[in-house]
Design a protein around this motif. Structure first.
Motif, PDB file in Angstrom:
ATOM      1  N   PRO A  26       0.834  -1.206   0.000  1.00  0.00           N
ATOM      2  CA  PRO A  26       0.000   0.000   0.000  1.00  0.00           C
ATOM      3  C   PRO A  26       0.867   1.253   0.000  1.00  0.00           C
ATOM      4  O   PRO A  26       1.896   1.305   0.682  1.00  0.00           O
ATOM      5  CB  PRO A  26      -0.814  -0.112   1.286  1.00  0.00           C
ATOM      6  CG  PRO A  26      -0.087  -1.076   2.150  1.00  0.00           C
ATOM      7  CD  PRO A  26       0.785  -1.921   1.267  1.00  0.00           C
ATOM      8  N   GLU A  28       0.352   5.353   0.457  1.00  0.00           N
ATOM      9  CA  GLU A  28      -0.524   6.481   0.768  1.00  0.00           C
ATOM     10  C   GLU A  28      -0.037   7.709  -0.003  1.00  0.00           C
ATOM     11  O   GLU A  28       1.149   8.018   0.016  1.00  0.00           O
ATOM     12  CB  GLU A  28      -0.494   6.785   2.273  1.00  0.00           C
ATOM     13  CG  GLU A  28      -1.009   5.650   3.131  1.00  0.00           C
ATOM     14  CD  GLU A  28      -2.498   5.391   2.971  1.00  0.00           C
ATOM     15  OE1 GLU A  28      -3.255   6.355   2.776  1.00  0.00           O
ATOM     16  OE2 GLU A  28      -2.901   4.219   3.034  1.00  0.00           O
ATOM     17  N   THR A  33      -5.132   5.567  -1.124  1.00  0.00           N
ATOM     18  CA  THR A  33      -4.246   4.404  -1.114  1.00  0.00           C
ATOM     19  C   THR A  33      -4.143   3.794  -2.503  1.00  0.00           C
ATOM     20  O   THR A  33      -5.152   3.438  -3.118  1.00  0.00           O
ATOM     21  CB  THR A  33      -4.744   3.335  -0.123  1.00  0.00           C
ATOM     22  OG1 THR A  33      -4.880   3.940   1.167  1.00  0.00           O
ATOM     23  CG2 THR A  33      -3.772   2.172  -0.034  1.00  0.00           C
TER      24      THR A  33
END
Length: 99
Positions: A26, A28, A33
């Motif tokens: 993931p 950010e 995301t």
């Protein structure tokens, strides 16, 4: 004809645009995301805004990959859609062309 199915966004590397059968890293970015398969893809997502955008093949509109409905075919290639409805229409058109 390709068989397309909606897949979880977290299983897609959004840089290589490939579906994997496992969760990706993931990333950010601006409260959203995105996912990458390796450190290079992670860095690309963080630094290249174009890597976070795709074109919906049904509407031809720009789609934020973090919010997209993502479909994959049996080879792992993916396509990004604005909505499930756009995906459904796209698949219906492909199916009618292959008959």
């Amino acid at each position: 004809a390709d068989t397309w199915k909606v897949v979880p966004n977290k299983e897609v590397c959004m840089v290589t645009n490939m579906h994997f059968a496992r969760p990706q890293i993931p990333v950010e970015q601006a409260g959203k995301t995105y996912y990458g398969c390796c450190e290079n893809c992670k860095a690309t997502i963080q630094t290249d805004a174009k890597s976070r955008i795709a074109i919906d093949p049904h509407s031809n509109k720009s789609v934020d990959k973090s919010k997209a409905v993502i479909a994959a075919n049996e080879t792992g290639a993916v396509v990004y859609f604005e909505s499930r409805a756009n995906f459904d229409v796209y698949v219906a058109k492909l199916t009618s062309k292959s008959k």
